[in-house]
Structures are given as C-alpha cells and as structure tokens.
Design a protein around this motif. Structure first.
Motif, PDB file in Angstrom:
ATOM      1  N   ASN A  96      -5.152   6.732  -0.133  1.00 31.86           N
ATOM      2  CA  ASN A  96      -4.711   5.524  -0.836  1.00 31.86           C
ATOM      3  C   ASN A  96      -5.557   4.315  -0.449  1.00 31.86           C
ATOM      4  O   ASN A  96      -5.757   3.394  -1.236  1.00 31.86           O
ATOM      5  CB  ASN A  96      -3.238   5.249  -0.527  1.00 31.86           C
ATOM      6  CG  ASN A  96      -2.521   4.595  -1.688  1.00 31.86           C
ATOM      7  OD1 ASN A  96      -2.624   5.061  -2.821  1.00 31.86           O
ATOM      8  ND2 ASN A  96      -1.823   3.513  -1.427  1.00 31.86           N
ATOM      9  N   ASN A 128       2.683  11.241   1.984  1.00 35.58           N
ATOM     10  CA  ASN A 128       2.341  10.706   3.302  1.00 35.58           C
ATOM     11  C   ASN A 128       1.888  11.839   4.203  1.00 35.58           C
ATOM     12  O   ASN A 128       2.636  12.785   4.460  1.00 35.58           O
ATOM     13  CB  ASN A 128       3.542   9.975   3.910  1.00 35.58           C
ATOM     14  CG  ASN A 128       3.188   9.256   5.192  1.00 35.58           C
ATOM     15  OD1 ASN A 128       3.224   9.829   6.272  1.00 35.58           O
ATOM     16  ND2 ASN A 128       2.851   7.987   5.060  1.00 35.58           N
ATOM     17  N   HIS A 182       0.374  12.912  -7.115  1.00 31.88           N
ATOM     18  CA  HIS A 182       1.603  12.419  -6.493  1.00 31.88           C
ATOM     19  C   HIS A 182       1.266  11.778  -5.155  1.00 31.88           C
ATOM     20  O   HIS A 182       0.386  12.253  -4.428  1.00 31.88           O
ATOM     21  CB  HIS A 182       2.600  13.558  -6.286  1.00 31.88           C
ATOM     22  CG  HIS A 182       3.009  14.238  -7.555  1.00 31.88           C
ATOM     23  ND1 HIS A 182       4.099  13.841  -8.297  1.00 31.88           N
ATOM     24  CD2 HIS A 182       2.453  15.276  -8.232  1.00 31.88           C
ATOM     25  CE1 HIS A 182       4.198  14.619  -9.361  1.00 31.88           C
ATOM     26  NE2 HIS A 182       3.210  15.497  -9.351  1.00 31.88           N
ATOM     27  N   LYS A 183       2.004  10.691  -4.825  1.00 37.44           N
ATOM     28  CA  LYS A 183       1.771  10.004  -3.552  1.00 37.44           C
ATOM     29  C   LYS A 183       2.475  10.773  -2.447  1.00 37.44           C
ATOM     30  O   LYS A 183       3.671  11.036  -2.514  1.00 37.44           O
ATOM     31  CB  LYS A 183       2.276   8.569  -3.615  1.00 37.44           C
ATOM     32  CG  LYS A 183       1.952   7.757  -2.358  1.00 37.44           C
ATOM     33  CD  LYS A 183       2.410   6.314  -2.473  1.00 37.44           C
ATOM     34  CE  LYS A 183       1.493   5.529  -3.384  1.00 37.44           C
ATOM     35  NZ  LYS A 183       1.814   4.071  -3.356  1.00 37.44           N
ATOM     36  N   ASP A 187      -1.058   7.368   3.418  1.00 37.54           N
ATOM     37  CA  ASP A 187      -0.711   7.734   2.051  1.00 37.54           C
ATOM     38  C   ASP A 187      -1.914   8.340   1.337  1.00 37.54           C
ATOM     39  O   ASP A 187      -3.041   7.830   1.446  1.00 37.54           O
ATOM     40  CB  ASP A 187      -0.222   6.505   1.280  1.00 37.54           C
ATOM     41  CG  ASP A 187       1.157   6.063   1.735  1.00 37.54           C
ATOM     42  OD1 ASP A 187       1.918   6.927   2.204  1.00 37.54           O
ATOM     43  OD2 ASP A 187       1.476   4.865   1.615  1.00 37.54           O
ATOM     44  N   TYR A 188      -1.655   9.419   0.613  1.00 38.07           N
ATOM     45  CA  TYR A 188      -2.675  10.092  -0.180  1.00 38.07           C
ATOM     46  C   TYR A 188      -2.128  10.340  -1.583  1.00 38.07           C
ATOM     47  O   TYR A 188      -0.914  10.485  -1.771  1.00 38.07           O
ATOM     48  CB  TYR A 188      -3.050  11.449   0.430  1.00 38.07           C
ATOM     49  CG  TYR A 188      -3.907  11.389   1.672  1.00 38.07           C
ATOM     50  CD1 TYR A 188      -5.281  11.610   1.612  1.00 38.07           C
ATOM     51  CD2 TYR A 188      -3.341  11.106   2.912  1.00 38.07           C
ATOM     52  CE1 TYR A 188      -6.069  11.565   2.758  1.00 38.07           C
ATOM     53  CE2 TYR A 188      -4.120  11.052   4.053  1.00 38.07           C
ATOM     54  CZ  TYR A 188      -5.483  11.281   3.975  1.00 38.07           C
ATOM     55  OH  TYR A 188      -6.269  11.228   5.090  1.00 38.07           O
ATOM     56  N   LEU A 189      -3.043  10.395  -2.547  1.00 41.98           N
ATOM     57  CA  LEU A 189      -2.721  10.942  -3.862  1.00 41.98           C
ATOM     58  C   LEU A 189      -3.148  12.395  -3.864  1.00 41.98           C
ATOM     59  O   LEU A 189      -4.332  12.704  -3.633  1.00 41.98           O
ATOM     60  CB  LEU A 189      -3.436  10.163  -4.964  1.00 41.98           C
ATOM     61  CG  LEU A 189      -2.920   8.761  -5.266  1.00 41.98           C
ATOM     62  CD1 LEU A 189      -3.747   8.122  -6.366  1.00 41.98           C
ATOM     63  CD2 LEU A 189      -1.460   8.786  -5.670  1.00 41.98           C
ATOM     64  N   ILE A 206      -4.743   7.213 -10.463  1.00 46.91           N
ATOM     65  CA  ILE A 206      -3.936   8.386 -10.824  1.00 46.91           C
ATOM     66  C   ILE A 206      -4.421   8.964 -12.147  1.00 46.91           C
ATOM     67  O   ILE A 206      -4.620  10.184 -12.281  1.00 46.91           O
ATOM     68  CB  ILE A 206      -2.445   8.001 -10.902  1.00 46.91           C
ATOM     69  CG1 ILE A 206      -1.903   7.696  -9.497  1.00 46.91           C
ATOM     70  CG2 ILE A 206      -1.626   9.107 -11.557  1.00 46.91           C
ATOM     71  CD1 ILE A 206      -0.481   7.170  -9.491  1.00 46.91           C
ATOM     72  N   GLU A 236      -4.039   1.629  -8.494  1.00 48.39           N
ATOM     73  CA  GLU A 236      -3.391   2.914  -8.238  1.00 48.39           C
ATOM     74  C   GLU A 236      -3.122   3.666  -9.544  1.00 48.39           C
ATOM     75  O   GLU A 236      -3.345   4.880  -9.619  1.00 48.39           O
ATOM     76  CB  GLU A 236      -2.081   2.680  -7.479  1.00 48.39           C
ATOM     77  CG  GLU A 236      -1.426   3.963  -6.996  1.00 48.39           C
ATOM     78  CD  GLU A 236      -0.269   3.686  -6.061  1.00 48.39           C
ATOM     79  OE1 GLU A 236       0.757   4.376  -6.197  1.00 48.39           O
ATOM     80  OE2 GLU A 236      -0.401   2.795  -5.204  1.00 48.39           O
ATOM     81  N   GLN A 253      -1.461  -2.313  -7.890  1.00 45.06           N
ATOM     82  CA  GLN A 253      -0.727  -1.414  -8.776  1.00 45.06           C
ATOM     83  C   GLN A 253      -1.619  -0.879  -9.886  1.00 45.06           C
ATOM     84  O   GLN A 253      -1.601   0.322 -10.192  1.00 45.06           O
ATOM     85  CB  GLN A 253       0.471  -2.161  -9.368  1.00 45.06           C
ATOM     86  CG  GLN A 253       1.356  -1.294 -10.256  1.00 45.06           C
ATOM     87  CD  GLN A 253       2.510  -2.077 -10.847  1.00 45.06           C
ATOM     88  OE1 GLN A 253       2.568  -3.294 -10.764  1.00 45.06           O
ATOM     89  NE2 GLN A 253       3.435  -1.391 -11.483  1.00 45.06           N
TER      90      GLN A 253
END
Length: 608
Positions: A310, A284, A281-282, A289-291, A66, A62, A59
């Motif tokens: 991700n 799919n 933003h996350k 998963d990508y930012l 971000i 991430e 967490q």
C-alpha cells in the motif's frame, strides 16, 4: 510568539502605518483576539483543504491502483492461460500424429530387421517435432516408448519408458487422468540443472484404443518464458508476484522472497478468504497493508498471486501532500503580517471610541461628538453620540421623575394593604354575626375569609395538595350556602399524597366549571363531584368527575382552545400554567358524555 507588526498611534490622532517592528502585543486586547481569530479562520480552511485533498488523493490512488492491478492480473492470467493452452496443443498435435503413433506401436524386432526404415522415420518425427507447429518456447521434446527402436537405441529425443516408470514425475502422471497434461518442475528430471525449466508431460493414448496409452511425451519450456510474463506485472517498485501449482511447487516468482513462500501465501489466502477471480483486496501482512489478488490459470493447476504494498500506491499521494503542506505553510507565514496590520487598523478606531466613552462618562455625557468614519464603526460612534445626548437630557428629568416614583410606591403600598383590609372586614362581619346570633352570616363570612386567605396564600405560588383541597372544600361550602346544599363533594385522596406540592388555584376553577356548567344546568340543579388522587410512574394524577349535563364532542375539542382577553382562570389558562411550569407531558385531559357527566384528568409531577 513570532515577530509581528505594530502601528504607532497617539491618543486622538488618525491611524498611521507601523514605523518599526515590535515583539509584543497587549494580552487580552481586542486586536490580539481579532488577530488570533483571523489566523484561525485562515488556518481552518487551509488545514481542511490539506487534509481532504490528501485523503481524497490517497483514496483515488488506491482506487486507480485496484483497477489497474485487477486489469494487469486478469490480462496476465489470460495470457498465461493462452500460453499454456498453445503449448498443450503442440504436445497434443505431436501425440496424435500418425507417424508418432506408428513408431510407438511398432515392435522392436521390426526395427531391428529394418534399421534403414527406422532412420527414415526418425527424421520424419524430428521434422514433426520441430515443424511449424512448435515454437521457440519448447526447447526439447522427448518420446518415452514401451516398444520401438528406443529399446535398443536411446537418443536425446527417444527414451525407454521402462527407465522412467520408477521416477517421481512418472508417478505423478500415473495418478492423473489419462488425457490430462501435467506441468512438472525441472528438478524432477535433472536436480542439478543450471537453467531451470518447466516440463509439460502427457501420456500418449492409442488412437485405436483410447483407454490405453502407448508412451509418454515431454516438452521442456524454459522458466524464463514465464518469468518474462510475470515480470511485466510489477506495476510498482516493491510488487511481488508468485506463480505456483496445486502441489505447492513454485513455478516462478519475482519480488520480495519473504513473501513468495508457498505455504505462507496459502495461509494468507485462506485466512482472508481471498477469491481466485483476480479482484484485489486489502490485506494486512506483518503490520503492513498490501493489495492482494489471486487468479487461477486455465488449462493448468497453477495459481497466480500478486501482492502490491500500500505504501507504493500512496507514494504519489505522499508527494502531493508534502507539496501542498509547504504551499500552505508559506501562505500562512506570508499572511501573518498582513493579518496583523489589518487587525490593528480596524481596532485603532475602536480604541478612539473607547477613549471617547470614558471621557463622556467623566463629564456627565456633556462632550463634543466624535467623527470616526462612515462604516459600521462610524455608525456605532454616531449611535453613542446620540445616546450621550439623550442621557444628558434624561439626567435633567431625574428630579421630576423622582416625585412620580414616590407616587407609584404609595400605590403599591396601598395594594398590599387591601387584602388585610378585606380580612379585617370579613372578621368584623363574622363577630357581628356571632354577637347577634346569626349563624348563616357567621358561616358565610368565616368561609369567605378562609377562601380568600387560601387564594392569596401570602404570595406563595406552590402549595400542598392538602391546602388546594381545603380551598376546594371552602368554595363548595360557600356555593352550598348559596344554593341550599345541592352540591355533594366527595374527596378520595390517600393521606400520603396530601404533602405533594402543586401550583395553586388549579382545582377550584375546575370545580367551579363543573358546578356552573355541569350540575346547575340540570333540571334539579343537584349533583355529585368526586375528586380522586393516585401516584403512578413518578406522576400525580387528580381526577375530577361530575354527573352534570356533559358536553358534545365539539364543546370538548374547544375547551383547551386559546381564550379571548379577560377570561380569568379559564380551562386554557390552567392547562397553560401547568405546561409552562412542569413541561409538555403534564396538563389537562377531558372526557365527557352528554347527559351523563364530565371527567377531568389533571397530571402533575410527583413532588413532595
């Protein structure tokens, strides 16, 4: 099962440390359970620490990714905007230069007759183009003229506008506002160009008539200028960055080519409703998963898109998780023999106590006390020693207590005989009254016998509503014999409710209260008691209403208060019996008005 230590111990000897390794421990033994408990108690916190630390580190990774990527995309967008604005300003400065304006507005014939003048102005314009206002980012500047010397002499910097008017790039600037600057990819100008570039294109307005333009200026910017800028955005190994314009033409891109197709990127942005403000933003994409962050570039119709896998973000979290896992596993493996030795040392003294207990049982508790330490197990052993001594003493009193038990059994038998004696005596009085023709005594004896028979009920705790009403009628009948029929009893209960089962001796004490404390306190001691019954919502409600003297609010609130000792079947006792038998929703409720009467609502579950 993994290899465990075991301690060798003889019966009755002190515990010694294990001399050899064994592969087996007794199944269902206390040492096995204690050993398993210790393992579980150790593994639970270690596992929780492992899981919580992994998810927390993931967490944090991430959140940091971000934050840092939002900073990167914001700073890169600002730098691109600044770069675009700077290049646009250079083109504007050249466009509005007095010499450039003069050359573009001077007729062809003037330069044909004054070629020397054209040569001088050509050098002046080149100096303007490559003076201190320009930068190394612009490699070539061209002027497209309607008039002037380009009509009879084209060079690398001076072109005829008429030759460009049929091209696609010219059509694009014709469809844009006059003073706008347009960015066009190199393949519009030179499809086979080995070194791609971006051209900044602007129509040059006439300073004397701002609504007209007198030429077009283009500046060539190598694509590598923008590639270097977005290359610095690759914060992870697999980061993908794309820069494209509103015509869905790629300016430049880096990273996974499968993710840099413009229509694909527009689809992701539209599907996930991503704002163009640089926030990450996350998303799919193809089950991964990508930012994803999107940012518009000021002073150009460009859009900057950044995609960070991700998995790249969580790489450090995975590494930390694996390291922590191996540390936990090593600690667990090293702790197994220590836990087993500890478990065995604790249970060895319990086994001694177990053997001591068996020996005491076989010898009628006449045994020497066992010394087994001074901790909790020692205290338990001492307690057993004391208990064994007391049991041995109690056995000696067994025969003496036998006589007392026989006496108690005789008293119990007598208590069982008393009700039958009461029934037989009342029956004798009844027949004597019949024989001597005394109806009053006959009725009184018959009613009293029936009353006690219903009260005792052969040991039953639950009776039918019909029996309870019969009990009430009998009681009122006896009271009317005593007080000259001053009580009028009205029973209005549907026949279908007669078989409902309730706890016994509930209604009679309430009727007794209504007579003694309600009706008999009136001046004439006369009154009516009405009993009604109804079923509603799975509950049986019995209403007992009298027209006695009633009660004040203080008396009403004190009715269900806990009574003192030896109060018999008081109101509180009845309410408590109902609540304990059926639960909180059931019991008694009172309403009363002074000088008018009292109403009792008794609620039972509906059971037949």
């Amino acid at each position: 099962m993994c290899l465990l230590f075991a301690a060798q111990q003889r019966n009755g000897e002190n515990m010694t440390f294990p001399k050899k390794l064994t592969f087996k421990i007794p199944r269902n033994s206390f040492v096995t359970k204690l050993f398993a408990t210790y393992l579980v108690l150790m593994m639970l916190p270690l596992s929780l620490i492992l899981i919580i630390n992994y998810y927390r580190s993931a967490q944090i990774s991430e959140e940091q990714a971000i934050y840092s990527n939002e900073k990167v995309i914001s700073q890169t967008s600002d730098f691109l905007s600044y770069k675009v604005f700077s290049l646009k300003n250079i083109i504007d400065i050249i466009s509005f230069d007095e010499n450039v304006q003069t050359v573009l507005k001077t007729s062809d014939s003037f330069y044909r007759n004054n070629k020397g003048y054209w040569t001088i102005q050509t050098e002046d314009i080149k100096n303007i183009i490559y003076n201190s206002y320009t930068t190394s980012d612009i490699t070539t500047v061209r002027l497209y003229m309607r008039k002037g010397p380009a009509s009879f002499e084209e060079t690398d910097n001076f072109k005829r506008l008429s030759n460009a008017e049929q091209s696609d790039w010219y059509t694009r600037i014709e469809n844009s506002p006059l003073l706008d600057t347009v960015w066009i990819p190199s393949y519009f100008f030179d499809p086979g160009c080995p070194s791609p570039y971006i051209s900044i294109v602007k129509r040059i307005p006439d300073l004397n008539s701002i609504n007209k333009y007198i030429g077009v200026i283009t500046g060539t910017v190598p694509q590598s200028v923008f590639e270097e800028i977005i290359a610095k955005m690759t914060t992870t190994k697999n980061t993908t960055v794309a820069l494209y314009n509103s015509h869905n033409e790629m300016i430049t891109a880096t990273g996974d080519s499968a993710l840099t197709e413009v229509n694909f990127l527009n689809g992701i942005i539209a599907e996930n409703k991503l704002p163009a403000d640089g926030t990450m933003h996350k998303v799919n994409i193809s089950k991964n998963d990508y930012l994803v962050g999107v940012h518009n570039i000021d002073h150009a119709d460009w859009k900057l898109v950044m995609l960070v896998p991700n998995g790249d973000i969580l790489t450090s979290a995975y590494l930390y998780r694996n390291q922590l896992f191996w540390i936990v596993l090593i600690l667990f493996l090293f702790s197994i023999p220590i836990i087993y030795i500890t478990s065995y040392s604790i249970t060895s003294r319990l086994r001694r106590l177990k053997h001591h207990m068996k020996e005491a049982g076989s010898k009628n508790f006449i045994i020497e006390p066992l010394k087994n330490g001074e901790d909790e197990i020692g205290e338990l052993t001492d307690s057993f020693n004391n208990m064994a001594g007391k049991i041995s003493g109690l056995l000696d009193e067994q025969y003496r207590l036998g006589y007392e038990i026989k006496n108690l059994e005789l008293k119990v038998l007598q208590s069982l005989i008393n009700p039958h004696f009461l029934y037989n005596t009342l029956d004798m009085i009844y027949w004597l009254a019949v024989k001597n023709k005394v109806p009053a005594i006959e009725n009184a004896a018959k009613s009293l016998g029936r009353f006690y028979k219903l009260s005792l009920g052969h040991g039953e705790d639950i009776v039918t509503l019909e029996k309870e009403l019969t009990h009430v009628r009998t009681y009122v009948s006896i009271q009317n014999m005593r007080f000259e029929d001053k009580i009028n009893l009205v029973v209005d209960v549907p026949d279908e409710l007669s078989s409902c089962r309730i706890i016994k001796i509930v209604l009679q004490p309430l009727i007794e209260n209504a007579i003694l404390h309600g009706i008999y306190e009136k001046a004439d001691s006369r009154g009516t008691i009405t009993i009604k019954g109804q079923a509603s919502g799975g509950a049986l409600q019995i209403t007992i209403e009298d027209d006695g003297v009633g009660m004040s609010s203080e008396q009403l609130s004190a009715l269900l208060a806990t009574p003192g000792e030896n109060k018999g079947y008081g109101v509180w006792n009845i309410n408590e019996r109902i609540r304990l038998t059926y639960g909180e929703p059931y019991g008694l409720r009172f309403t009363s008005t002074p000088d008018e009467g009292t109403c009792v609502f008794v609620t039972f579950p509906l059971e037949k």
